[in-house]
Design a protein around this motif. Structure first.
Motif, PDB file in Angstrom:
ATOM      1  N   HIS A 313       0.840  -1.216   0.000  1.00 13.04           N
ATOM      2  CA  HIS A 313       0.000   0.000   0.000  1.00 13.04           C
ATOM      3  C   HIS A 313       0.873   1.263   0.000  1.00 13.04           C
ATOM      4  N   ILE A 314       1.893   1.225  -0.825  1.00 14.13           N
ATOM      5  CA  ILE A 314       2.925   2.257  -0.798  1.00 14.13           C
ATOM      6  C   ILE A 314       2.385   3.643  -1.148  1.00 14.13           C
ATOM      7  N   LEU A 315       1.489   3.720  -2.109  1.00 15.30           N
ATOM      8  CA  LEU A 315       0.999   5.046  -2.500  1.00 15.30           C
ATOM      9  C   LEU A 315       0.138   5.681  -1.423  1.00 15.30           C
ATOM     10  N   ASP A 316      -0.549   4.877  -0.628  1.00 16.22           N
ATOM     11  CA  ASP A 316      -1.280   5.414   0.527  1.00 16.22           C
ATOM     12  C   ASP A 316      -0.304   5.998   1.542  1.00 16.22           C
ATOM     13  N   VAL A 317       0.812   5.281   1.742  1.00 20.25           N
ATOM     14  CA  VAL A 317       1.828   5.750   2.696  1.00 20.25           C
ATOM     15  C   VAL A 317       2.488   7.029   2.187  1.00 20.25           C
ATOM     16  N   VAL A 318       2.812   7.060   0.882  1.00 20.70           N
ATOM     17  CA  VAL A 318       3.422   8.262   0.297  1.00 20.70           C
ATOM     18  C   VAL A 318       2.492   9.464   0.440  1.00 20.70           C
ATOM     19  N   GLU A 320       0.173   9.875   2.699  1.00 18.87           N
ATOM     20  CA  GLU A 320       0.114  10.232   4.119  1.00 18.87           C
ATOM     21  C   GLU A 320       1.345  11.035   4.530  1.00 18.87           C
ATOM     22  N   LYS A 321       2.511  10.572   4.110  1.00 20.85           N
ATOM     23  CA  LYS A 321       3.748  11.306   4.401  1.00 20.85           C
ATOM     24  C   LYS A 321       3.722  12.694   3.756  1.00 20.85           C
ATOM     25  N   GLY A 322       3.279  12.723   2.481  1.00 16.48           N
ATOM     26  CA  GLY A 322       3.250  13.990   1.751  1.00 16.48           C
ATOM     27  C   GLY A 322       2.289  14.990   2.344  1.00 16.48           C
ATOM     28  N   ASN A 323       1.162  14.515   2.847  1.00 14.00           N
ATOM     29  CA  ASN A 323       0.202  15.413   3.493  1.00 14.00           C
ATOM     30  C   ASN A 323       0.766  15.994   4.783  1.00 14.00           C
ATOM     31  N   MET A 324       1.416  15.147   5.575  1.00 18.02           N
ATOM     32  CA  MET A 324       2.046  15.633   6.805  1.00 18.02           C
ATOM     33  C   MET A 324       3.128  16.655   6.485  1.00 18.02           C
ATOM     34  N   PHE A 325       3.966  16.326   5.517  1.00 17.63           N
ATOM     35  CA  PHE A 325       5.043  17.208   5.078  1.00 17.63           C
ATOM     36  C   PHE A 325       4.475  18.537   4.604  1.00 17.63           C
ATOM     37  N   ALA A 345       1.344  19.449  -2.608  1.00 16.28           N
ATOM     38  CA  ALA A 345       1.146  18.379  -1.630  1.00 16.28           C
ATOM     39  C   ALA A 345      -0.045  17.526  -2.046  1.00 16.28           C
ATOM     40  N   PRO A 346       0.010  16.223  -1.800  1.00 18.11           N
ATOM     41  CA  PRO A 346       1.070  15.505  -1.093  1.00 18.11           C
ATOM     42  C   PRO A 346       2.142  14.908  -1.983  1.00 18.11           C
ATOM     43  N   TRP A 347       2.030  15.049  -3.311  1.00 20.85           N
ATOM     44  CA  TRP A 347       2.908  14.268  -4.192  1.00 20.85           C
ATOM     45  C   TRP A 347       4.072  15.047  -4.766  1.00 20.85           C
ATOM     46  N   MET A 348       3.892  16.335  -5.046  1.00 21.63           N
ATOM     47  CA  MET A 348       4.892  17.113  -5.779  1.00 21.63           C
ATOM     48  C   MET A 348       5.155  18.445  -5.087  1.00 21.63           C
ATOM     49  N   PRO A 349       5.788  18.438  -3.924  1.00 23.44           N
ATOM     50  CA  PRO A 349       5.957  19.675  -3.145  1.00 23.44           C
ATOM     51  C   PRO A 349       6.837  20.694  -3.855  1.00 23.44           C
ATOM     52  N   PHE A 350       6.392  21.960  -3.819  1.00 26.31           N
ATOM     53  CA  PHE A 350       7.142  23.022  -4.492  1.00 26.31           C
ATOM     54  C   PHE A 350       6.979  24.326  -3.720  1.00 26.31           C
ATOM     55  N   LEU A 379      16.431  20.047  -3.003  1.00 24.83           N
ATOM     56  CA  LEU A 379      15.260  20.462  -3.772  1.00 24.83           C
ATOM     57  C   LEU A 379      15.743  21.357  -4.902  1.00 24.83           C
ATOM     58  N   GLN A 380      14.881  21.622  -5.855  1.00 23.37           N
ATOM     59  CA  GLN A 380      15.263  22.382  -7.040  1.00 23.37           C
ATOM     60  C   GLN A 380      14.530  23.715  -7.068  1.00 23.37           C
ATOM     61  N   PRO A 381      15.230  24.822  -7.357  1.00 20.04           N
ATOM     62  CA  PRO A 381      14.565  26.128  -7.356  1.00 20.04           C
ATOM     63  C   PRO A 381      13.478  26.301  -8.418  1.00 20.04           C
ATOM     64  N   TYR A 382      13.574  25.570  -9.516  1.00 19.98           N
ATOM     65  CA  TYR A 382      12.681  25.804 -10.648  1.00 19.98           C
ATOM     66  C   TYR A 382      11.809  24.593 -10.995  1.00 19.98           C
ATOM     67  N   HIS A 383      11.806  23.588 -10.148  1.00 15.82           N
ATOM     68  CA  HIS A 383      11.082  22.355 -10.442  1.00 15.82           C
ATOM     69  C   HIS A 383      10.550  21.791  -9.135  1.00 15.82           C
ATOM     70  N   HIS A 384       9.313  21.322  -9.163  1.00 12.65           N
ATOM     71  CA  HIS A 384       8.751  20.733  -7.955  1.00 12.65           C
ATOM     72  C   HIS A 384       9.528  19.494  -7.521  1.00 12.65           C
ATOM     73  N   GLY A 385       9.386  19.125  -6.261  1.00 13.60           N
ATOM     74  CA  GLY A 385      10.031  17.929  -5.742  1.00 13.60           C
ATOM     75  C   GLY A 385       9.085  16.750  -5.710  1.00 13.60           C
ATOM     76  N   TYR A 386       9.514  15.708  -5.015  1.00 11.15           N
ATOM     77  CA  TYR A 386       8.713  14.492  -4.851  1.00 11.15           C
ATOM     78  C   TYR A 386       8.955  13.919  -3.454  1.00 11.15           C
ATOM     79  N   VAL A 387       7.965  13.200  -2.976  1.00 15.67           N
ATOM     80  CA  VAL A 387       8.110  12.431  -1.741  1.00 15.67           C
ATOM     81  C   VAL A 387       8.134  10.958  -2.125  1.00 15.67           C
ATOM     82  N   CYS A 388       9.093  10.204  -1.563  1.00 16.95           N
ATOM     83  CA  CYS A 388       9.145   8.769  -1.838  1.00 16.95           C
ATOM     84  C   CYS A 388       8.874   7.971  -0.563  1.00 16.95           C
ATOM     85  N   TYR A 389       8.639   6.698  -0.745  1.00 20.11           N
ATOM     86  CA  TYR A 389       8.269   5.790   0.351  1.00 20.11           C
ATOM     87  C   TYR A 389       9.345   5.720   1.433  1.00 20.11           C
TER      88      TYR A 389
END
Length: 414
Positions: A313-318, A320-325, A345-350, A379-389
């Protein structure tokens, strides 16, 4: 007080490479896309949610190779599956191995738009193949596009070396601007082969956007009205926002979809999937072939990645982590006192700095990311980031603390 990173070996390698490789490193990985002199240029290794540069500096990796790393770097289960295929069966043949059928059936099981599937190596391969399919299936030429779709002639932003005739039938519209698309369709709809859109909006160097109520549904309706093939570019959103892609999450089904990045957790694989009535042109009317498209090692890695995503259930965990972040970063941004936005949020923080009439954002943005990289948050100044498992809660909280510290240092740059 933050200290400038020791980057001697990285810089030495870069200077040497300038003489043998145009630009030393490719495109988006060049120093000007970060903060020149502050960011490393070469990585040496990675594990889980962390990456180490050639000078020995270790970072929390929130760029995740620009998206492929959904679980973590050097995942043993995935790597072992690929190694077993390589050692026991081989992976590059004159004919196709059965792994292709197994993976195609899995994608058809998971993705709403998938009735048939073909495999490629990169996102640009996939988007360009999808456009070719749409043009062949409709006998039309024009394309409406929204988002970044790769480096090929029809869609690349930098036009050097590309004759105008290769992109003169491509019309750009903006995410969440249904009226803009409607205007294009009113003028060109009868000749429009395809509408291609990223179902999550992630324009270059700008805030990440989710669809406004009715937007994707409206795009779907316009495609139907004009007999146009609707293509979702799920290269970034696929196997990240949902196991069936953003189309599954948002409940809007396109005619064709393209996937890549996270579906292989770093292994080079992409896919074009879609409804049978369109995909069937690939059997005879459209040519799609490459020496390496059928390679099974990447297909095995993809199957193992999907197995892990489902099993754990990795995407549920990602999410959840991304929402907290995201919630913690939003609090920091509100307290920062600067004209800053946090999106994705929760997948592509920028974290983006809004433009101001005095151009202060041009100082604040590189200053902020300078302070952040010195604190070992990549992190990158001009591109969104990502959260991984493999990003732990401790990793995420540390990153939030460093983001807060970095905002606190900005006054010395003004």
């Amino acid at each position: 007080m933050s200290q400038k990173l020791k980057l001697d070996l990285s810089n030495k390698m870069y200077e040497s490479a300038l003489n043998i490789i145009p630009g030393a490193v490719a495109g988006i990985r060049r120093p000007y896309n970060f903060v020149p002199g502050e960011y490393p240029i070469y990585f040496e290794s990675a594990k889980g949610g962390k990456v180490t540069d050639v000078d020995g500096n270790e970072y929390l990796d929130f760029l995740c190779a620009y998206g492929p790393i959904i679980i973590g770097h050097r995942e043993e289960e995935i790597d072992n599956a690929a190694i077993e295929q390589m050692r026991n069966k081989g992976f590059c043949f004159s004919l196709t191995q059965p792994t292709q059928n197994k993976l195609a059936k899995k994608l058809i099981e998971l993705i709403p738009s998938a009735e048939m599937a073909v495999f490629v190596k990169t996102g640009s391969d996939a988007t360009t193949a999808a456009i070719r399919v749409a043009r062949a299936a409709t006998d039309k030429v024009k394309v409406a596009r929204c988002g970044y779709h790769g480096w090929h002639d029809w869609c690349v932003e930098v036009k050097g070396g590309i004759p105008q005739k290769f992109f003169e039938d491509v019309y750009e519209f903006h995410y969440n601007d249904l009226d803009g698309l409607e205007d294009i369709m009113k003028e060109h709809g009868n000749d429009m082969a395809a509408i291609m859109i990223t179902p999550v909006g992630h324009p270059l160097a700008d805030t990440v956007q989710m669809p406004k109520p009715g937007f994707l549904e409206g795009v779907r309706a316009l495609a139907d009205k004009y007999g146009t093939v609707l293509i979702f570019d799920e290269i970034r959103s696929g196997f990240r926002v949902s196991i069936g892609g953003a189309q599954k999450l948002f409940g809007v089904t396109p005619d064709i979809s393209v996937f890549g990045k996270a579906m292989g957790n770093g292994y080079p694989i992409g896919a074009v999937v879609g409804k049978r009535e369109f995909m069937k042109v690939l059997a005879d009317k459209v040519f799609l072939s490459s020496t390496f498209f059928p390679n099974s090692m990447e297909q095995v890695a993809c199957l193992k990645t999907i197995e892990m995503l489902e099993r754990d259930h990795i995407l549920d965990v990602v999410a959840e982590k991304g929402n907290m972040f995201g919630k913690l970063i939003e609090e920091v941004v509100k307290k920062s006192g600067y004209d800053v936005e946090f999106t994705g949020a929760p997948w592509m923080p920028f974290i983006t700095f809004n433009k101001d009439k005095d151009g202060l954002y041009k100082k604040l943005r590189p200053a902020f990311y300078t302070e952040l990289i010195r604190r070992k948050v990549f992190l990158q100044p001009y591109h969104h980031g990502y959260v991984c498992y493999r990003h732990t809660d401790e990793d995420l909280r540390y990153a939030v603390d460093m983001i807060a510290e970095s905002f606190g240092e900005l006054k010395k740059y003004i």
